[in-house]
Design a protein around this motif. Sequence first.
Motif, PDB file in Angstrom:
ATOM      1  N   GLY A  63     -13.754   3.493  -8.972  1.00 12.67           N
ATOM      2  CA  GLY A  63     -14.916   2.649  -8.723  1.00 12.67           C
ATOM      3  C   GLY A  63     -15.402   2.675  -7.289  1.00 12.67           C
ATOM      4  O   GLY A  63     -15.634   1.629  -6.689  1.00 12.67           O
ATOM      5  N   ASN A  64     -15.535   3.856  -6.690  1.00 11.84           N
ATOM      6  CA  ASN A  64     -15.994   4.011  -5.305  1.00 11.84           C
ATOM      7  C   ASN A  64     -15.057   3.352  -4.299  1.00 11.84           C
ATOM      8  O   ASN A  64     -15.485   2.977  -3.204  1.00 11.84           O
ATOM      9  CB  ASN A  64     -17.406   3.454  -5.126  1.00 11.84           C
ATOM     10  CG  ASN A  64     -18.421   4.187  -5.973  1.00 11.84           C
ATOM     11  OD1 ASN A  64     -18.293   5.391  -6.197  1.00 11.84           O
ATOM     12  ND2 ASN A  64     -19.430   3.471  -6.447  1.00 11.84           N
ATOM     13  N   VAL A  65     -13.807   3.174  -4.658  1.00 12.32           N
ATOM     14  CA  VAL A  65     -12.807   2.582  -3.771  1.00 12.32           C
ATOM     15  C   VAL A  65     -11.555   3.448  -3.815  1.00 12.32           C
ATOM     16  O   VAL A  65     -11.081   3.828  -4.895  1.00 12.32           O
ATOM     17  CB  VAL A  65     -12.461   1.138  -4.186  1.00 12.32           C
ATOM     18  CG1 VAL A  65     -11.398   0.555  -3.263  1.00 12.32           C
ATOM     19  CG2 VAL A  65     -13.716   0.265  -4.177  1.00 12.32           C
ATOM     20  N   PHE A  66     -11.014   3.751  -2.628  1.00 12.95           N
ATOM     21  CA  PHE A  66      -9.740   4.450  -2.528  1.00 12.95           C
ATOM     22  C   PHE A  66      -8.626   3.408  -2.411  1.00 12.95           C
ATOM     23  O   PHE A  66      -8.618   2.598  -1.475  1.00 12.95           O
ATOM     24  CB  PHE A  66      -9.713   5.361  -1.294  1.00 12.95           C
ATOM     25  CG  PHE A  66     -10.484   6.635  -1.462  1.00 12.95           C
ATOM     26  CD1 PHE A  66      -9.939   7.704  -2.175  1.00 12.95           C
ATOM     27  CD2 PHE A  66     -11.748   6.784  -0.920  1.00 12.95           C
ATOM     28  CE1 PHE A  66     -10.646   8.887  -2.327  1.00 12.95           C
ATOM     29  CE2 PHE A  66     -12.465   7.950  -1.071  1.00 12.95           C
ATOM     30  CZ  PHE A  66     -11.919   9.005  -1.778  1.00 12.95           C
ATOM     31  N   HIS A  67      -7.684   3.444  -3.356  1.00 13.60           N
ATOM     32  CA  HIS A  67      -6.511   2.568  -3.329  1.00 13.60           C
ATOM     33  C   HIS A  67      -5.318   3.383  -2.828  1.00 13.60           C
ATOM     34  O   HIS A  67      -4.924   4.374  -3.464  1.00 13.60           O
ATOM     35  CB  HIS A  67      -6.205   2.002  -4.712  1.00 13.60           C
ATOM     36  CG  HIS A  67      -7.292   1.110  -5.242  1.00 13.60           C
ATOM     37  ND1 HIS A  67      -7.340  -0.240  -4.975  1.00 13.60           N
ATOM     38  CD2 HIS A  67      -8.373   1.399  -6.021  1.00 13.60           C
ATOM     39  CE1 HIS A  67      -8.407  -0.763  -5.555  1.00 13.60           C
ATOM     40  NE2 HIS A  67      -9.050   0.198  -6.205  1.00 13.60           N
ATOM     41  N   LEU A  68      -4.777   2.977  -1.684  1.00 14.19           N
ATOM     42  CA  LEU A  68      -3.614   3.652  -1.113  1.00 14.19           C
ATOM     43  C   LEU A  68      -2.415   2.730  -1.242  1.00 14.19           C
ATOM     44  O   LEU A  68      -2.443   1.580  -0.792  1.00 14.19           O
ATOM     45  CB  LEU A  68      -3.859   3.995   0.363  1.00 14.19           C
ATOM     46  CG  LEU A  68      -5.099   4.829   0.680  1.00 14.19           C
ATOM     47  CD1 LEU A  68      -5.178   5.097   2.175  1.00 14.19           C
ATOM     48  CD2 LEU A  68      -5.081   6.144  -0.094  1.00 14.19           C
ATOM     49  N   TYR A  69      -1.342   3.220  -1.867  1.00 11.70           N
ATOM     50  CA  TYR A  69      -0.127   2.439  -2.083  1.00 11.70           C
ATOM     51  C   TYR A  69       0.933   2.937  -1.112  1.00 11.70           C
ATOM     52  O   TYR A  69       1.294   4.117  -1.119  1.00 11.70           O
ATOM     53  CB  TYR A  69       0.334   2.583  -3.532  1.00 11.70           C
ATOM     54  CG  TYR A  69      -0.710   2.077  -4.505  1.00 11.70           C
ATOM     55  CD1 TYR A  69      -0.735   0.742  -4.877  1.00 11.70           C
ATOM     56  CD2 TYR A  69      -1.681   2.946  -5.010  1.00 11.70           C
ATOM     57  CE1 TYR A  69      -1.697   0.274  -5.759  1.00 11.70           C
ATOM     58  CE2 TYR A  69      -2.647   2.484  -5.891  1.00 11.70           C
ATOM     59  CZ  TYR A  69      -2.653   1.148  -6.253  1.00 11.70           C
ATOM     60  OH  TYR A  69      -3.621   0.683  -7.109  1.00 11.70           O
ATOM     61  N   ALA A  70       1.403   2.043  -0.245  1.00 12.52           N
ATOM     62  CA  ALA A  70       2.262   2.456   0.867  1.00 12.52           C
ATOM     63  C   ALA A  70       3.415   1.487   1.034  1.00 12.52           C
ATOM     64  O   ALA A  70       3.425   0.367   0.485  1.00 12.52           O
ATOM     65  CB  ALA A  70       1.453   2.525   2.161  1.00 12.52           C
ATOM     66  N   SER A  71       4.385   1.922   1.824  1.00  6.59           N
ATOM     67  CA  SER A  71       5.537   1.100   2.204  1.00  6.59           C
ATOM     68  C   SER A  71       6.049   1.598   3.548  1.00  6.59           C
ATOM     69  O   SER A  71       5.587   2.619   4.066  1.00  6.59           O
ATOM     70  CB  SER A  71       6.633   1.165   1.147  1.00  6.59           C
ATOM     71  OG  SER A  71       7.127   2.492   1.041  1.00  6.59           O
ATOM     72  N   SER A  72       6.997   0.897   4.100  1.00  2.44           N
ATOM     73  CA  SER A  72       7.553   1.281   5.388  1.00  2.44           C
ATOM     74  C   SER A  72       8.413   2.532   5.247  1.00  2.44           C
ATOM     75  O   SER A  72       9.102   2.727   4.239  1.00  2.44           O
ATOM     76  CB  SER A  72       8.380   0.131   5.962  1.00  2.44           C
ATOM     77  OG  SER A  72       9.031   0.537   7.146  1.00  2.44           O
ATOM     78  N   SER A  73       8.391   3.367   6.271  1.00  4.01           N
ATOM     79  CA  SER A  73       9.191   4.591   6.253  1.00  4.01           C
ATOM     80  C   SER A  73      10.597   4.371   6.804  1.00  4.01           C
ATOM     81  O   SER A  73      11.401   5.307   6.817  1.00  4.01           O
ATOM     82  CB  SER A  73       8.487   5.679   7.070  1.00  4.01           C
ATOM     83  OG  SER A  73       8.318   5.255   8.414  1.00  4.01           O
TER      84      SER A  73
END
Length: 570
Positions: free
Chosen positions: A49-59
């Motif tokens: 939907g014209n949105v980039f969802h980035l799923y992240a966590s600490s390295s």
Amino acid sequence: MSKYPNGGKVTTKKSEFRKANETNLLCDDGISQIYLSSELVIHEAVHEGNVFHLYASSSLDYGICPYCGHASSQVHSRYFRTIQDMSILGERVILHLEVRKFFCHNDDCRRKTFAEQPGNEVFRYRRRTCRCERAVARHGITASSGSASRLLAHMGIFISPSTVLRDLHRMRTPGYDDVEEVGVDDWAWRKGVTYGSIIIDYTNGWPIDLLGDRETEGFREWMEQHENVHIVSRDRSTDYSSAIASTERRITEVADKFHLVKNITDRTTKLIAENYADYRLAVRSGEKSPVNTTEATKAPLATDCPSKKPDSREVMFKEVKELQRKGFKPTPIAKKLGIARQTATKYCKMESLPGRNSKLRNEYYKYDAYVEREAASGKPLSVIHQEISQMGFSGSLTPFYDHYKYLSDGHRGYRPKNWKPDPKKEKPQDDRSELLPVKSISSVIDKMLKGKDLDESQKKTFDTLMSLGWFKEMYEAMEGFCKVIKGNKTVELVRWMKRYWKTGIQSLKTFIIGIKKDFQAVRNTIRLNITNGMTEGFVNKLKVVKRSMYGRAGLELLKNKLVLEHILFN
């Protein structure tokens, strides 16, 4: 679509993203590079939907307690944060960050658990990344909050104008305790009513502070807080000079060259205004000026004839007056009675209700024969209206035109068909020489002083002025003073003052007395060659910023917009 493990519930188990990260490093080698310096790793990127969802966590495998500094690897629980980031290819970016809570095993720490704060891109309690907040602050400083909100929306950062203002209010300006050379000038909150002061760092060339007034006490307190200041460039204000003197420090004051030249040119303008009769005689010498008198006539006032027939207006008028006697204002009265606020205000100002305006009151039938006869003879309706108004007609011009429009041919002003224009009257002639106003004379003098070319009429005006003894002396003094100020020899200032000390021109004498009282600052402007031009430039910029905020800018917000600009953009 939910990407959160266990539906986003708190858990002590390792999430699916962390398990995937340990076995699949594809994202680490690609998109994770954008967060490499922030100790974050991207596990998955989804475009929806014209949105980039980035799923992240600490390295990192551990967390540092922000209260005591001890490291811990024992996880208490996990939760998710939704953070907005800068756009990618013009589309919105949402960072879904998995955050761990750790146990703190330090017995001296007052906290038993703490949440990890990885890297330098995500801060506590914030819903935007650090670079996103910098972009918001830059737009908020350069434009109004509403304009900044609209511009950011085109960049994929959706934020309200109120949030932009909150971010600007949250920022704090530096103290600039090590500043040594400053320029100070006043600026207007409301011109002629309230003023403030702006302070510029001359070494670096940027504003460092705004004061809420231009009084002696305010600037003296600022000077006491900045003990390294040893040079102050100012205008001719005695308030700033008194504040510097009250600090009892060895501070070099520099009077601004622009204000010095302006002071003496203003004195010249005042002198011309006081002796304008001499200039008039010099221009009109040998000419006779005939006196023309004009008589002004006043049109008779039309009186209204009130109608005695009661109607709904009288009832509404009585209701308004009754509520007014009870203490109601026009706006509440209008709301209660369902009438226009303007009508309620008008009725409150009246003592009695006038009659209705109607066509019957104007009694056109009494004047029909006269109007038709005069219109047939070629007389315009506007002239006929003036004539019958003197006979007692009380109607206005527009209804009169509408009533007798059958007599016109449709032209503007309802002219009759056989109408002919009156023969042109000869325009009045005046062969006398033209007299310039004082402001125009001042502009001629300014051009001559700056060495600009003058046209024939301007040269004639200047030559006429130079034929007057008082102007010749004043202009020569002004020209000599400008050369002294723009030069580099302080001894010439003393010689100029001695030359004109015994002048008979009061305006010039007053100026020289002011130079004598402020002699050290005037001498320093020749010796150091420092001007207040930079300060004047920032005053103009401050006016633009203040007006872009539509008069709603407080002192602190205005200071942040002006002072923090060079920090955020450099």
